[in-house]
Design a protein around this motif. Sequence first.
Motif, mmCIF file in Angstrom:
data_model
loop_
_atom_site.group_PDB
_atom_site.id
_atom_site.type_symbol
_atom_site.label_atom_id
_atom_site.label_comp_id
_atom_site.label_asym_id
_atom_site.label_seq_id
_atom_site.Cartn_x
_atom_site.Cartn_y
_atom_site.Cartn_z
ATOM 1 N N SER A 100 0.831 -1.030 0.007
ATOM 2 C CA SER A 100 -0.063 0.193 -0.017
ATOM 3 C C SER A 100 0.805 1.351 0.154
ATOM 4 C CB SER A 100 -0.919 -0.081 1.217
ATOM 5 O OG SER A 100 -1.417 1.023 1.488
ATOM 6 N N VAL A 101 0.757 2.096 -0.898
ATOM 7 C CA VAL A 101 1.299 3.351 -1.019
ATOM 8 C C VAL A 101 0.427 4.692 -1.593
ATOM 9 C CG1 VAL A 101 3.243 4.521 -2.298
ATOM 10 C CG2 VAL A 101 3.499 1.915 -1.915
ATOM 11 N N ALA A 102 0.596 5.681 -0.519
ATOM 12 C CA ALA A 102 -0.355 6.716 -0.890
ATOM 13 C C ALA A 102 0.601 8.090 -0.945
ATOM 14 C CB ALA A 102 -1.355 6.833 -0.006
ATOM 15 N N LEU A 103 0.292 9.023 -1.641
ATOM 16 C CA LEU A 103 0.997 10.284 -1.558
ATOM 17 C C LEU A 103 -0.137 11.296 -1.073
ATOM 18 C CD1 LEU A 103 3.132 12.296 -2.136
ATOM 19 C CD2 LEU A 103 2.235 12.559 -4.363
ATOM 20 N N GLU A 104 0.165 11.855 0.152
ATOM 21 C CA GLU A 104 -0.588 12.917 0.649
ATOM 22 C C GLU A 104 0.152 14.166 0.816
ATOM 23 O OE1 GLU A 104 -2.702 12.485 5.151
ATOM 24 O OE2 GLU A 104 -0.625 12.860 5.115
ATOM 25 N N VAL A 105 -0.590 15.161 0.440
ATOM 26 C CA VAL A 105 0.063 16.687 0.444
ATOM 27 C C VAL A 105 -1.045 17.252 1.204
ATOM 28 C CG1 VAL A 105 0.805 18.763 -0.778
ATOM 29 C CG2 VAL A 105 1.312 16.329 -1.631
ATOM 30 N N ASP A 106 -0.425 18.164 2.335
ATOM 31 C CA ASP A 106 -1.409 19.016 3.208
ATOM 32 C C ASP A 106 -2.649 18.335 3.542
ATOM 33 O OD1 ASP A 106 0.568 21.088 3.143
ATOM 34 O OD2 ASP A 106 -0.412 21.898 1.195
ATOM 35 N N GLN A 107 -2.490 16.812 3.915
ATOM 36 C CA GLN A 107 -3.470 16.461 4.643
ATOM 37 C C GLN A 107 -4.601 15.802 3.674
ATOM 38 O OE1 GLN A 107 -4.973 18.512 8.126
ATOM 39 N NE2 GLN A 107 -3.389 17.313 9.449
ATOM 40 N N LEU A 110 -3.680 12.227 -2.631
ATOM 41 C CA LEU A 110 -3.593 12.469 -3.916
ATOM 42 C C LEU A 110 -3.419 11.281 -5.118
ATOM 43 C CD1 LEU A 110 -1.088 15.823 -3.900
ATOM 44 C CD2 LEU A 110 -3.957 15.485 -3.911
ATOM 45 N N LEU A 111 -2.782 10.312 -4.435
ATOM 46 C CA LEU A 111 -2.531 8.919 -5.454
ATOM 47 C C LEU A 111 -2.394 8.009 -4.305
ATOM 48 C CD1 LEU A 111 0.760 9.933 -7.340
ATOM 49 C CD2 LEU A 111 -1.425 9.990 -8.276
ATOM 50 N N GLY A 112 -2.730 6.912 -4.943
ATOM 51 C CA GLY A 112 -3.102 5.711 -4.016
ATOM 52 C C GLY A 112 -2.770 4.492 -4.763
ATOM 53 N N VAL A 113 -2.151 3.610 -4.475
ATOM 54 C CA VAL A 113 -1.758 2.395 -5.003
ATOM 55 C C VAL A 113 -1.911 1.026 -3.898
ATOM 56 C CG1 VAL A 113 -0.132 0.829 -6.049
ATOM 57 C CG2 VAL A 113 -0.477 3.034 -6.894
ATOM 58 N N VAL A 114 -2.500 0.092 -4.398
ATOM 59 C CA VAL A 114 -2.464 -1.065 -3.657
ATOM 60 C C VAL A 114 -2.357 -2.259 -4.485
ATOM 61 C CG1 VAL A 114 -3.941 -2.855 -2.169
ATOM 62 C CG2 VAL A 114 -4.266 -0.250 -1.680
ATOM 63 N N TYR A 115 -1.366 -2.815 -4.432
ATOM 64 C CA TYR A 115 -0.807 -3.925 -5.333
ATOM 65 C C TYR A 115 -0.661 -5.608 -4.363
ATOM 66 C CZ TYR A 115 2.220 -6.797 -8.436
ATOM 67 O OH TYR A 115 2.856 -7.840 -9.195
ATOM 68 N N ALA A 116 -1.760 -6.322 -5.012
ATOM 69 C CA ALA A 116 -1.871 -7.550 -4.306
ATOM 70 C C ALA A 116 -0.868 -8.730 -5.191
ATOM 71 C CB ALA A 116 -3.103 -7.985 -4.074
ATOM 72 N N PRO A 117 0.397 -8.770 -5.149
ATOM 73 C CA PRO A 117 0.912 -9.666 -5.995
ATOM 74 C C PRO A 117 0.580 -11.128 -6.153
ATOM 75 C CG PRO A 117 2.526 -8.245 -4.671
ATOM 76 C CD PRO A 117 1.135 -8.272 -4.029
ATOM 77 N N ALA A 118 0.053 -11.694 -4.990
ATOM 78 C CA ALA A 118 -0.037 -13.056 -5.132
ATOM 79 C C ALA A 118 -1.552 -13.272 -5.744
ATOM 80 C CB ALA A 118 -0.305 -13.620 -3.807
ATOM 81 N N LEU A 119 -2.323 -12.332 -5.605
ATOM 82 C CA LEU A 119 -3.612 -12.221 -6.605
ATOM 83 C C LEU A 119 -3.261 -11.620 -7.969
ATOM 84 C CD1 LEU A 119 -6.074 -10.815 -3.716
ATOM 85 C CD2 LEU A 119 -5.790 -13.213 -4.525
ATOM 86 N N VAL A 211 -4.810 2.428 5.613
ATOM 87 C CA VAL A 211 -5.766 2.444 5.087
ATOM 88 C C VAL A 211 -5.901 3.556 3.798
ATOM 89 C CG1 VAL A 211 -7.641 1.831 6.684
ATOM 90 C CG2 VAL A 211 -6.819 4.077 6.574
ATOM 91 N N ALA A 212 -4.634 4.334 3.793
ATOM 92 C CA ALA A 212 -4.597 5.527 3.205
ATOM 93 C C ALA A 212 -4.807 5.119 1.541
ATOM 94 C CB ALA A 212 -3.200 6.091 3.321
ATOM 95 N N ALA A 213 -4.166 4.408 0.903
ATOM 96 C CA ALA A 213 -4.173 4.048 -0.381
ATOM 97 C C ALA A 213 -5.579 3.408 -0.807
ATOM 98 C CB ALA A 213 -3.079 3.161 -0.906
ATOM 99 N N GLY A 214 -5.954 2.419 0.049
ATOM 100 C CA GLY A 214 -7.420 1.731 -0.273
ATOM 101 C C GLY A 214 -8.419 2.749 -0.151
ATOM 102 N N ALA A 215 -8.343 3.620 0.759
ATOM 103 C CA ALA A 215 -9.344 4.657 1.011
ATOM 104 C C ALA A 215 -9.450 5.532 -0.230
ATOM 105 C CB ALA A 215 -9.127 5.541 2.177
ATOM 106 N N LEU A 216 -8.501 6.028 -0.772
ATOM 107 C CA LEU A 216 -8.676 6.855 -2.065
ATOM 108 C C LEU A 216 -9.100 6.133 -3.258
ATOM 109 C CD1 LEU A 216 -8.141 9.443 -3.358
ATOM 110 C CD2 LEU A 216 -5.865 8.629 -3.951
ATOM 111 N N VAL A 217 -8.530 4.757 -3.387
ATOM 112 C CA VAL A 217 -9.350 4.010 -4.226
ATOM 113 C C VAL A 217 -10.678 3.795 -4.434
ATOM 114 C CG1 VAL A 217 -9.037 1.765 -5.423
ATOM 115 C CG2 VAL A 217 -6.849 2.728 -4.873
ATOM 116 N N ALA A 218 -11.272 3.533 -2.954
ATOM 117 C CA ALA A 218 -12.582 3.382 -2.844
ATOM 118 C C ALA A 218 -13.137 4.829 -3.154
ATOM 119 C CB ALA A 218 -12.810 2.856 -1.491
ATOM 120 N N GLN A 219 -12.858 5.796 -2.688
ATOM 121 C CA GLN A 219 -13.399 7.193 -3.042
ATOM 122 C C GLN A 219 -13.625 7.466 -4.378
ATOM 123 O OE1 GLN A 219 -10.872 9.640 -0.514
ATOM 124 N NE2 GLN A 219 -12.650 9.911 0.958
ATOM 125 N N GLU A 220 -12.587 7.000 -5.073
ATOM 126 C CA GLU A 220 -12.574 7.550 -6.386
ATOM 127 C C GLU A 220 -13.455 6.562 -7.211
ATOM 128 O OE1 GLU A 220 -11.395 10.042 -8.404
ATOM 129 O OE2 GLU A 220 -11.122 10.830 -6.395
#
Length: 254
Positions: A100-107, A110-119, A211-220
Amino acid sequence: MSPSLATLEKIVREAGTIALAHFKDLKHLAINKKSPRDFVTAADVAVEHFLHQTLSQQFPQFGFWGEESGQSANQNARWIVDPIDGTHSFAKGQYFWGISVALEVDQELLLGVVYAPALNDYYCAEKGQGAWKNGEAIRVSSEDKLDNAMIGTGFACLRAYLEDNNLARFGRIAQKTTGQRRFGSAAVDLCLVADGQLDAFWEQELNLYDVAAGALVAQEAGATLTDFQGKEGVFPKQILATNGKLLQQLLPLM
């Protein structure tokens, strides 16, 4: 240089290669306990080290917050990383874990990635631009009846000391829904809401890196993100993600 989803994908997929190398050799995987029910493996450390080093080199303007190494540099504009969300599942050879990798600027995420390699599932999102799974746009489910819904949750290891340990809440919701799932990775669970495999997900006592990256994916993808009282936002200590149609039906049960 400003980060893009394309650049980030190359980095995260390389991190996935590192994780999979450990996953395919679990007999030799070093596992330690951070607490009686919280694990860290050599894979967590290796993946986070790679992401910290690579992201810092390519994007020195951003700080870093990783589950294993903590916070460093600029925390007003930062990468938020969970190197392996679902470490216990990973260590047991199960497939539901993710990077899980997210980019946050001023709270603001902006970007979110969740990579499930085994899946072999790669989820990503950019604020205001949408969410994708393996290159295809995704959207939350259209289920509007709670009794038909499939709901996900979790029982975080760090919640064992709490009186509110999620069991009573789970019991209330399980009686009102058709299906309940507990996969063991909040990051992946949020993405399952995003692409309609789950109609909602809740958990408590998590950290932002869970949750940061997954939350952005869900919101978008059209999900609502609230706390258990219905306040909009990403609240790791009380996170409720729904397809929107089930929000008002779930809130009284929280």
